[in-house]
Design a protein around this motif. Sequence first.
Motif, PDB file in Angstrom:
ATOM      1  N   VAL A 140       1.103  -1.401  -0.007  1.00 43.31           N
ATOM      2  CA  VAL A 140      -0.499   0.105  -0.466  1.00 43.31           C
ATOM      3  C   VAL A 140       1.472   1.059  -0.046  1.00 43.31           C
ATOM      4  O   VAL A 140       0.715   2.557  -0.471  1.00 43.31           O
ATOM      5  N   LEU A 141       1.893   1.301   1.165  1.00 40.60           N
ATOM      6  CA  LEU A 141       3.043   2.255   0.690  1.00 40.60           C
ATOM      7  C   LEU A 141       3.775   2.551  -0.565  1.00 40.60           C
ATOM      8  O   LEU A 141       3.797   3.936  -0.815  1.00 40.60           O
ATOM      9  N   ASN A 142       3.862   1.876  -0.984  1.00 36.02           N
ATOM     10  CA  ASN A 142       4.650   1.682  -2.090  1.00 36.02           C
ATOM     11  C   ASN A 142       3.690   2.487  -3.489  1.00 36.02           C
ATOM     12  O   ASN A 142       3.984   3.203  -3.989  1.00 36.02           O
ATOM     13  N   GLU A 143       3.178   1.319  -3.343  1.00 40.38           N
ATOM     14  CA  GLU A 143       1.863   2.186  -4.255  1.00 40.38           C
ATOM     15  C   GLU A 143       1.247   3.373  -4.422  1.00 40.38           C
ATOM     16  O   GLU A 143       0.870   4.409  -5.383  1.00 40.38           O
ATOM     17  N   ARG A 144       1.110   3.775  -3.251  1.00 37.34           N
ATOM     18  CA  ARG A 144       0.635   5.634  -2.427  1.00 37.34           C
ATOM     19  C   ARG A 144       2.078   6.063  -3.563  1.00 37.34           C
ATOM     20  O   ARG A 144       1.551   7.833  -4.103  1.00 37.34           O
ATOM     21  N   ILE A 145       3.727   6.055  -2.796  1.00 37.15           N
ATOM     22  CA  ILE A 145       4.352   6.847  -3.066  1.00 37.15           C
ATOM     23  C   ILE A 145       4.356   6.950  -4.402  1.00 37.15           C
ATOM     24  O   ILE A 145       4.833   8.030  -5.563  1.00 37.15           O
ATOM     25  N   GLU A 146       4.145   5.988  -5.590  1.00 38.63           N
ATOM     26  CA  GLU A 146       4.604   5.878  -7.102  1.00 38.63           C
ATOM     27  C   GLU A 146       3.440   6.745  -7.640  1.00 38.63           C
ATOM     28  O   GLU A 146       3.527   6.855  -8.780  1.00 38.63           O
ATOM     29  N   GLU A 147       2.467   6.670  -7.229  1.00 41.99           N
ATOM     30  CA  GLU A 147       1.173   7.356  -7.659  1.00 41.99           C
ATOM     31  C   GLU A 147       1.302   9.040  -7.274  1.00 41.99           C
ATOM     32  O   GLU A 147       1.361  10.020  -8.038  1.00 41.99           O
ATOM     33  N   GLY A 148       2.266   9.617  -6.334  1.00 46.20           N
ATOM     34  CA  GLY A 148       2.641  10.645  -6.201  1.00 46.20           C
ATOM     35  C   GLY A 148       1.638  11.533  -5.119  1.00 46.20           C
ATOM     36  O   GLY A 148       1.643  12.401  -5.120  1.00 46.20           O
TER      37      GLY A 148
END
Length: 118
Positions: free
Chosen positions: A78-86
């Motif tokens: 979840v954290l990776n996804e949100r960081i990648e989305e900006g």
Amino acid sequence: MKYRPDDAELLAAIAELLEDQVMAAVPPALQHQVRVAANLARIMERGHALEPDANERAESALAYLTGSDGDLAEQVRVLNERIEEGSFSHPAVWDALVGICRDDLAVAKPGYDAWEGE
């Protein structure tokens, strides 16, 4: 019920045997492999001792950041996804990631976890 020696004690004994007895008994061409094996046993020993608390700290920090109550792997996803989305700019992200990295370094390369440089 856990009997002695426990896993960490067994790993420490293996590392000590490799470092103190096997190293001197093998030809120079094999000494590097013995050193690597001893180092791996020491890493596993530290991991056995340190990872339960480190995982608990990581889960707590990531649960706070993501609002997810899943397991550690789900929280990281979840954290990776949100960081990648900006779309994620929580001010505590850096501190959480540094804490997780320090815990990993305490297992893999003790002493480097205390580094305070830039």
